[in-house]
Write a protein that holds these residues in place. Structure first.
Motif, PDB file in Angstrom:
ATOM      1  N   PHE A 145       0.030   6.575   8.477  1.00 12.37           N
ATOM      2  CA  PHE A 145       1.199   6.367   7.609  1.00 12.37           C
ATOM      3  C   PHE A 145       1.352   4.898   7.235  1.00 12.37           C
ATOM      4  O   PHE A 145       1.574   4.559   6.073  1.00 12.37           O
ATOM      5  CB  PHE A 145       2.484   6.867   8.279  1.00 12.37           C
ATOM      6  N   TRP A 146       1.232   4.013   8.235  1.00 12.03           N
ATOM      7  CA  TRP A 146       1.416   2.576   7.970  1.00 12.03           C
ATOM      8  C   TRP A 146       0.269   2.021   7.141  1.00 12.03           C
ATOM      9  O   TRP A 146       0.476   1.147   6.297  1.00 12.03           O
ATOM     10  CB  TRP A 146       1.580   1.803   9.277  1.00 12.03           C
ATOM     11  N   LEU A 147      -0.917   2.527   7.362  1.00 16.63           N
ATOM     12  CA  LEU A 147      -2.057   2.098   6.557  1.00 16.63           C
ATOM     13  C   LEU A 147      -1.847   2.495   5.100  1.00 16.63           C
ATOM     14  O   LEU A 147      -2.051   1.690   4.184  1.00 16.63           O
ATOM     15  CB  LEU A 147      -3.356   2.704   7.106  1.00 16.63           C
ATOM     16  N   MET A 148      -1.392   3.729   4.877  1.00 17.79           N
ATOM     17  CA  MET A 148      -1.146   4.198   3.519  1.00 17.79           C
ATOM     18  C   MET A 148       0.001   3.406   2.880  1.00 17.79           C
ATOM     19  O   MET A 148      -0.094   2.993   1.720  1.00 17.79           O
ATOM     20  CB  MET A 148      -0.819   5.691   3.533  1.00 17.79           C
ATOM     21  N   ALA A 149       1.067   3.164   3.635  1.00 10.61           N
ATOM     22  CA  ALA A 149       2.197   2.396   3.108  1.00 10.61           C
ATOM     23  C   ALA A 149       1.762   0.983   2.731  1.00 10.61           C
ATOM     24  O   ALA A 149       2.154   0.454   1.682  1.00 10.61           O
ATOM     25  CB  ALA A 149       3.330   2.349   4.133  1.00 10.61           C
TER      26      ALA A 149
END
Length: 94
Positions: A6-10
């Motif tokens: 999730f944080w990588l995508m964000a």
């Protein structure tokens, strides 16, 4: 380094948003002036977005994306150096 998906995508979307903002800034300034203009903000958004996307590419272990973003950063930073050099020369009395 293990970054949650999730944080990588964000982070990737943040970089893309910064990178895309440069086109919006360029378009608005050009429309306001009635001619094609590349404002300083274009280059700053290019560096910010390119840097974030470079980090994203490294975190994803994507060598193609990494090389592409790194090469782009060289160009954006070089343009800023040239612009600042020209402005400094213009500011000096002849």
């Amino acid at each position: 380094m293990n970054v949650p998906p999730f944080w990588l995508m964000a982070f990737g979307f943040l970089g893309q948003a910064l990178f895309s903002a440069r086109f919006i800034v360029q378009w608005l300034v050009s429309e306001a002036k009635g001619k094609s203009v590349i404002p300083m903000a274009f280059w700053y958004f290019s560096v910010a977005g390119g840097a974030v996307l470079l980090i994203y590419a490294v975190l994803r272990h994507d060598p193609v994306f990494t090389v592409g973003q790194a090469a782009g950063l060289v160009v954006y930073i070089r343009n800023l150096v040239l612009i600042h050099r020209e402005r400094k020369q213009q500011a000096q009395p002849a």
